[in-house]
Motif scaffolding. Structure first.
Motif, mmCIF file in Angstrom:
data_model
loop_
_atom_site.group_PDB
_atom_site.id
_atom_site.type_symbol
_atom_site.label_atom_id
_atom_site.label_comp_id
_atom_site.label_asym_id
_atom_site.label_seq_id
_atom_site.Cartn_x
_atom_site.Cartn_y
_atom_site.Cartn_z
ATOM 1 N N GLN A 24 15.927 -7.252 122.634
ATOM 2 C CA GLN A 24 17.088 -6.423 122.958
ATOM 3 C C GLN A 24 18.272 -7.386 122.939
ATOM 4 O O GLN A 24 18.598 -7.995 123.948
ATOM 5 N N HIS A 133 19.722 2.541 114.037
ATOM 6 C CA HIS A 133 20.979 1.973 113.531
ATOM 7 C C HIS A 133 20.777 0.486 113.268
ATOM 8 O O HIS A 133 20.122 -0.205 114.065
ATOM 9 N N LEU A 135 22.559 -1.984 113.807
ATOM 10 C CA LEU A 135 23.058 -2.830 114.890
ATOM 11 C C LEU A 135 22.368 -2.544 116.222
ATOM 12 O O LEU A 135 22.661 -3.204 117.217
ATOM 13 N N ALA A 136 21.482 -1.559 116.240
ATOM 14 C CA ALA A 136 20.775 -1.226 117.482
ATOM 15 C C ALA A 136 19.727 -2.293 117.783
ATOM 16 O O ALA A 136 19.231 -2.968 116.883
ATOM 17 N N TYR A 152 25.622 10.059 121.172
ATOM 18 C CA TYR A 152 24.955 8.788 120.943
ATOM 19 C C TYR A 152 25.766 7.646 121.562
ATOM 20 O O TYR A 152 26.972 7.788 121.807
ATOM 21 N N PRO A 153 25.123 6.506 121.800
ATOM 22 C CA PRO A 153 25.848 5.338 122.317
ATOM 23 C C PRO A 153 26.978 4.896 121.378
ATOM 24 O O PRO A 153 26.893 5.070 120.151
ATOM 25 N N CYS A 154 28.031 4.361 121.992
ATOM 26 C CA CYS A 154 29.142 3.731 121.266
ATOM 27 C C CYS A 154 29.874 4.709 120.352
ATOM 28 O O CYS A 154 30.303 4.346 119.242
ATOM 29 N N THR A 155 30.037 5.948 120.818
ATOM 30 C CA THR A 155 30.759 6.943 120.024
ATOM 31 C C THR A 155 32.070 7.366 120.685
ATOM 32 O O THR A 155 32.703 8.331 120.254
ATOM 33 N N LEU A 195 26.799 4.361 128.010
ATOM 34 C CA LEU A 195 26.954 3.836 126.660
ATOM 35 C C LEU A 195 27.637 4.798 125.673
ATOM 36 O O LEU A 195 28.332 4.337 124.764
ATOM 37 N N TYR A 198 31.309 3.938 125.291
ATOM 38 C CA TYR A 198 31.719 2.733 124.579
ATOM 39 C C TYR A 198 32.379 3.131 123.257
ATOM 40 O O TYR A 198 31.868 3.982 122.528
ATOM 41 N N THR A 200 33.124 0.663 120.922
ATOM 42 C CA THR A 200 32.547 -0.277 119.963
ATOM 43 C C THR A 200 31.250 -0.824 120.544
ATOM 44 O O THR A 200 30.972 -0.662 121.742
ATOM 45 N N MET A 201 30.467 -1.488 119.719
ATOM 46 C CA MET A 201 29.213 -2.082 120.178
ATOM 47 C C MET A 201 29.513 -3.180 121.197
ATOM 48 O O MET A 201 30.329 -4.070 120.951
#
Length: 264
Positions: A24, A133, A135-136, A152-155, A195, A198, A200-201
């Motif tokens: 992770q 993803h 980048l996940a 979803y995360p980072c949206t 998340l 967020y 951005t990542m």
């Protein structure tokens, strides 16, 4: 390395090789760490008559892809409840600590049924499994996850939280009955509830995690489970959240509370 082989190592030795495929970021997925600690706790108690009641985990430091030492101490073994502490060591330092209580059923005149009701999500067949993803985190490849509500995360969502279906990926894991260690691995796979907010990542990680078990786990590794998270508060770089896990029959299996460090 299959989880079964990892658990066998833990049962037989203090030292274990952490398997690949569970990163992770640059460290090991916290759910796998929790699962390893839980397996050591179960092996140390070695009493099938006592089921998991509650567990607390503190993630002291980052766990690396390297050998780890697991030590266990039974703090008290009572007639009904046994309490055990397990520590994971790397580089002569404690990186994670588990404190768990196992107990037998006892007669009681008190019965309260105010469980959080399972959400009425569309069936798995009506939804789409989330694609991994690029980048996940690598560890997400171990599971199949379906978002049924929330973003979803980072949206850049305006509000936190989400829910959906999930299970161990049949392409990665053989089917068998789920154990307490598997529950820890699976439950922690969902990202923190903040998340989706967020833009951005950016990282987020569990600082501590408390789990209370409700109904006994009666699922197999490839069975679909249902999940929902609620963020109580987030600010100043931390978030506090509650999460719920149900089986496919809408039986509440466990309730989670976490303190999460937020880096966005």
């Amino acid at each position: 390395m299959a989880l079964t082989h990892l658990y066998q190592q833990i049962n037989q030795s203090e030292w274990v090789d952490i398997p690949t495929g569970w990163l992770q970021g640059r460290t090991i997925f916290g759910g796998l760490v929790a699962g390893m600690l839980m397996q050591k706790a179960v092996a140390s108690i070695a009493d099938d008559s006592k089921r998991l009641l509650s567990v607390s985990i503190t993630f002291v430091g980052p766990v690396q892809l390297a050998k780890a030492k697991l030590t266990a101490e039974i703090l008290r073994q009572g007639k009904s409840v046994t309490t055990v502490e397990v520590r994971l060591w790397q580089d002569d330092a404690v990186q994670s600590i588990l404190l768990a209580s196992f107990g037998t059923q006892r007669e009681s005149s008190i019965q309260v049924n105010q469980e959080c009701t399972a959400p009425d999500y569309p069936s798995v067949e009506q939804l789409k499994i989330a694609q991994h993803h690029p980048l996940a985190p690598e560890c997400f490849k171990q599971m199949q996850m379906i978002w049924a509500e929330g973003q979803y995360p980072c949206t850049g969502a305006k509000s936190p939280d989400f829910g959906g279906w999930f299970r161990f990926d049949p392409a990665q894991h053989e089917n068998r009955p789920m154990h307490d260690a598997d529950l820890m691995v699976a439950f922690d796979m969902w990202p923190p509830g903040v998340l989706p907010m967020y833009k951005t990542m950016a990282p987020a990680s569990s600082l501590n995690w408390h789990l209370t078990c409700v109904h006994p786990l009666q699922a197999e590794l490839q069975d679909w489970l249902k999940y929902k998270v609620f963020t109580d508060y987030a600010g100043d770089g931390y978030a506090t959240e509650s999460a719920y896990l149900w089986d496919a029959n809408n039986r509440l299996i466990a309730i989670s509370r976490q303190t999460v460090t937020v880096f966005a």
